[in-house]
Structure formats: structure tokens, C-alpha cells
Design an enzyme around this catalytic site. Structure first.
Site, PDB file in Angstrom:
ATOM      1  N   THR A  71      43.025  29.806  31.770  1.00 48.06           N
ATOM      2  CA  THR A  71      43.421  30.872  32.472  1.00 48.06           C
ATOM      3  C   THR A  71      43.722  30.383  34.071  1.00 48.06           C
ATOM      4  O   THR A  71      44.408  31.354  34.692  1.00 48.06           O
ATOM      5  CB  THR A  71      42.421  31.933  32.520  1.00 48.06           C
ATOM      6  OG1 THR A  71      41.221  31.181  33.367  1.00 48.06           O
ATOM      7  CG2 THR A  71      41.835  32.468  31.124  1.00 48.06           C
ATOM      8  N   HIS A 102      52.408  32.753  53.189  1.00 46.44           N
ATOM      9  CA  HIS A 102      51.477  33.646  54.250  1.00 46.44           C
ATOM     10  C   HIS A 102      50.053  33.108  54.264  1.00 46.44           C
ATOM     11  O   HIS A 102      49.492  33.355  54.995  1.00 46.44           O
ATOM     12  CB  HIS A 102      51.394  35.076  53.376  1.00 46.44           C
ATOM     13  CG  HIS A 102      52.891  35.808  53.559  1.00 46.44           C
ATOM     14  ND1 HIS A 102      53.027  37.415  53.580  1.00 46.44           N
ATOM     15  CD2 HIS A 102      54.104  35.540  54.173  1.00 46.44           C
ATOM     16  CE1 HIS A 102      54.183  37.676  53.919  1.00 46.44           C
ATOM     17  NE2 HIS A 102      54.799  36.650  54.382  1.00 46.44           N
TER      18      HIS A 102
HETATM   19  C1  RB5 Z   1      37.722  26.757  28.088  1.00 44.37           C
HETATM   20  O1  RB5 Z   1      37.771  27.088  27.082  1.00 44.37           O
HETATM   21  C2  RB5 Z   1      38.260  27.879  29.110  1.00 44.37           C
HETATM   22  O2  RB5 Z   1      37.276  28.622  29.626  1.00 44.37           O
HETATM   23  C3  RB5 Z   1      38.827  27.353  30.697  1.00 44.37           C
HETATM   24  O3  RB5 Z   1      39.579  26.507  30.469  1.00 44.37           O
HETATM   25  C4  RB5 Z   1      39.037  28.357  31.489  1.00 44.37           C
HETATM   26  O4  RB5 Z   1      39.928  29.316  31.066  1.00 44.37           O
HETATM   27  C5  RB5 Z   1      38.085  28.977  32.575  1.00 44.37           C
HETATM   28  O5  RB5 Z   1      38.390  29.639  33.437  1.00 44.37           O
END
Ligand code: RB5
Length: 150
Positions: A71, A102
Site C-alpha cells: 500500500t 510545499h
Molecule cells: C505485505 O503483505 C503488506 O502488508 C505490506 O506490503 C504493506 O502493504 C504494508 O503497509
């Protein structure tokens, strides 16, 4: 961007392929890329990779850093615990430009399970070509440093 163009890249297992694609893309723009891995696909722990990249930036060894996980969120959280790091997760080019202009962000985080390869390259380009505007924004960045205890 003027001066030494040396940038650190790191990720967890969720973003190895995208990280390597971005490393080539960034190197082609004249940056010296310090890719600190990992290189093998085994499951690993994003905090240690975020910390390792952030320490390269905080120490001055690298001017900027780009980190990735699934993510972009977890590795960003870890990087921001290192004193002197200002890292934002970006899934769009506007935000990537603005965190430089900024917030004087010195690190960018991207979610490899969130954005595709083409958008990720555009996000990186926006981040790398924008400049900090200073002025009132410098006052606010100093306030962030005060919160941090710099
Ligand atoms: C791994 O599965 C996942 O948790 C990691 O890549 C990330 O998204 C965590 O914030």
C-alpha cells in the site's frame, strides 16, 4: 534539481518488481540509484526496509528516497519515525509534486498494489522534478521539525 543526484530505493516483497522498474527509470534520468533491496521474493518486514532507506537520507548519504510496499503506507510510517524524514504516500502526480513544493518531502512512498507501473513512473517524475518553494512553507516545515524535536 541541482546538486548531487543520489537517491535510495527500497521496498518489501510486495514491490520488488515495481522498485526495479522505477530504479531503471530513475537512473535513465541521470540519478545515481542506491537500490538497497531486497532482491529475493521471500516475505519480509517493511519497517526494516523503510528504516534502512530513511537512514540513508537522514545521514545525507542520499538526497532523496523512494520506498514501496503493498500500500505504501506501512513503509512510510516506519520511514517517518527516523528524525529528519518527511515522507508521503502518493497515488497521484499532483500530491507527488506538492509534497516537494510545499512540504519539502525528502522521501516518497508508493503502493505497488495500488498504482500501475505507468502511473508510478509519472508519480516519481512529478516528485523528482518539483522544487521546494520555501517562504511560508519553510515556516511550516520548521514547525514539523519542532514537533519532531529537531
Ligand atoms: C505485505 O503483505 C503488506 O502488508 C505490506 O506490503 C504493506 O502493504 C504494508 O503497509
Amino acid at each position: 534539481m541541482t546538486g548531487v543526484k543520489r537517491i535510495v530505493l527500497s521496498s518489501d516483497h510486495a514491490a520488488i518488481q515495481l522498485r526495479q522498474t522505477l530504479a531503471d527509470h530513475i537512473a535513465a534520468q541521470g540519478w545515481e540509484v542506491v537500490d538497497i533491496g531486497p532482491t529475493t521474493p521471500e516475505s519480509t518486514h517493511y519497517p526494516k526496509h523503510g528504516q534502512a532507506a530513511a537512514e540513508r537520507v537522514a545521514s545525507g548519504d542520499c538526497r532523496l528516497g523512494i520506498i514501496l510496499c503493498g500500500t505504501g503506507q506501512g513503509i512510510m510510517m516506519a520511514a517517518n519515525k527516523v528524525k529528519g524524514i518527511r515522507c508521503g504516500v502518493c497515488s497521484d502526480t499532483f500530491s507527488a509534486r506538492m509534497i516537494r513544493q510545499h512540504n519539502d518531502a525528502n522521501m516518497l512512498s508508493i503502493g505497488a498494489r495500488v498504482v500501475g507501473e505507468g502511473l508510478a513512473m509519472d508519480i516519481v517524475d512529478a516528485f523528482l522534478t518539483a522544487e521546494f518553494e520555501g517562504g511560508r512553507h519553510a515556516t511550516r516545515v520548521e514547525m514539523i521539525e519542532t514537533v519532531e524535536g529537531a
